[in-house]
Design a protein around this motif. Structure first.
Motif, short mmCIF file in Angstrom:
data_model
loop_
_atom_site.label_atom_id
_atom_site.label_comp_id
_atom_site.label_asym_id
_atom_site.label_seq_id
_atom_site.Cartn_x
_atom_site.Cartn_y
_atom_site.Cartn_z
N MET A 1 0.82 -1.21 0.00
CA MET A 1 0.00 0.00 0.00
C MET A 1 0.86 1.27 0.00
O MET A 1 0.46 2.29 -0.55
CB MET A 1 -0.94 0.01 1.20
CG MET A 1 -1.99 -1.08 1.17
SD MET A 1 -3.05 -1.02 -0.27
CE MET A 1 -3.95 0.46 0.03
N TRP B 1 -4.83 9.08 -3.15
CA TRP B 1 -5.62 7.86 -3.05
C TRP B 1 -4.93 6.79 -2.22
O TRP B 1 -5.59 5.95 -1.62
CB TRP B 1 -5.95 7.32 -4.44
CG TRP B 1 -7.13 8.04 -5.04
CD1 TRP B 1 -7.08 9.14 -5.81
CD2 TRP B 1 -8.51 7.71 -4.87
NE1 TRP B 1 -8.34 9.53 -6.15
CE2 TRP B 1 -9.24 8.67 -5.59
CE3 TRP B 1 -9.19 6.71 -4.20
CZ2 TRP B 1 -10.62 8.66 -5.65
CZ3 TRP B 1 -10.57 6.69 -4.27
CH2 TRP B 1 -11.27 7.66 -4.98
N PHE B 2 -3.61 6.79 -2.19
CA PHE B 2 -2.87 5.79 -1.42
C PHE B 2 -2.30 6.36 -0.13
O PHE B 2 -1.23 5.97 0.31
CB PHE B 2 -1.76 5.17 -2.28
CG PHE B 2 -2.28 4.18 -3.28
CD1 PHE B 2 -2.52 2.87 -2.90
CD2 PHE B 2 -2.55 4.57 -4.58
CE1 PHE B 2 -3.02 1.96 -3.81
CE2 PHE B 2 -3.06 3.66 -5.49
CZ PHE B 2 -3.29 2.36 -5.11
N TYR C 1 -8.75 2.89 0.07
CA TYR C 1 -7.45 2.51 0.63
C TYR C 1 -7.61 1.38 1.64
O TYR C 1 -6.93 0.37 1.57
CB TYR C 1 -6.79 3.72 1.29
CG TYR C 1 -5.50 3.41 1.99
CD1 TYR C 1 -4.30 3.46 1.31
CD2 TYR C 1 -5.47 3.07 3.35
CE1 TYR C 1 -3.10 3.18 1.94
CE2 TYR C 1 -4.28 2.78 3.99
CZ TYR C 1 -3.09 2.84 3.29
OH TYR C 1 -1.92 2.55 3.92
N TYR D 1 -6.52 -2.52 1.56
CA TYR D 1 -5.63 -3.00 2.62
C TYR D 1 -6.21 -4.26 3.28
O TYR D 1 -5.50 -5.24 3.50
CB TYR D 1 -5.42 -1.89 3.66
CG TYR D 1 -4.42 -2.19 4.74
CD1 TYR D 1 -3.18 -2.75 4.46
CD2 TYR D 1 -4.70 -1.90 6.07
CE1 TYR D 1 -2.26 -3.02 5.45
CE2 TYR D 1 -3.78 -2.16 7.07
CZ TYR D 1 -2.57 -2.71 6.75
OH TYR D 1 -1.67 -2.97 7.74
#
Length: 187
Positions: free
Chosen positions: A29, A56-57, A69, A73
């Protein structure tokens, strides 16, 4: 499992992977945002594609981006839990060890059927462990969204480390108490 000397059990853990899936998933991520940070425009300039990827990350993203996100995850933790568990379990060669030691599982033939049976059992057990681990991984996001406190940062790995250390400490204390009690009987 049965042996010639009597019955025993095979110690299969619900979470054989431990914290490794969390570490792998977090690494996956963080990677896109890290690469994007090298190409992002500085604050004050028009944002480019790298700025969009970086937003976005980000684990601190607000609700729409944050939901993507943390969902990704969650899925990565579940996936890596299965992957790592299967890799570790295959290396154990449990079915061959059972056959070599004269052990068997009642109702299951030795060899390939035992391997298939154990793989099926470990897959079922891993679902519980993987989902729990993934839930613990997203607890910081859930806590932040419920309390609306962005300053307090909980770490899922930190939570697992604290619980693991507490459990290990309890086991060591119990072992010490048991050892002291038996020592008194032996003298």
């Amino acid at each position: 499992m049965y042996r010639q000397s009597g019955s025993t059990h095979i110690p299969l853990r619900v979470n054989m992977a431990g914290m490794i899936p969390l570490i792998f998933a977090m690494s996956m991520m963080i990677f896109p945002a890290t690469v994007a940070s090298y190409f992002a425009n500085p604050a004050g300039q028009d944002p480019n594609f790298a700025n969009w990827i970086q937003n976005w990350f980000s684990p601190n993203a607000t609700m729409p981006e944050g939901l993507l996100y943390w969902t990704l995850y969650f899925l990565l933790v579940v996936g890596f839990a299965f992957f790592y568990t299967m890799v570790i379990f295959e290396q154990m060669n449990l079915a061959q060890s059972l056959q070599r030691q004269g052990g068997f599982i009642p109702g299951v033939r030795p060899g390939k059927p035992t391997t298939d049976y154990l793989n099926k059992v470990i897959r079922r057990i891993t679902w519980g462990g993987a989902l729990f681990l993934a839930f613990v991984a997203i607890v910081p996001f859930i806590a932040r969204e419920i309390t609306d406190i962005a300053v307090l940062t909980l770490s899922s790995t930190g939570i697992l480390i604290v619980v693991g250390v507490a459990l290990d400490t309890m086991k060591q204390i119990e072992a010490q108490l048991t050892m002291r009690r038996y020592e008194g009987f032996l003298r």
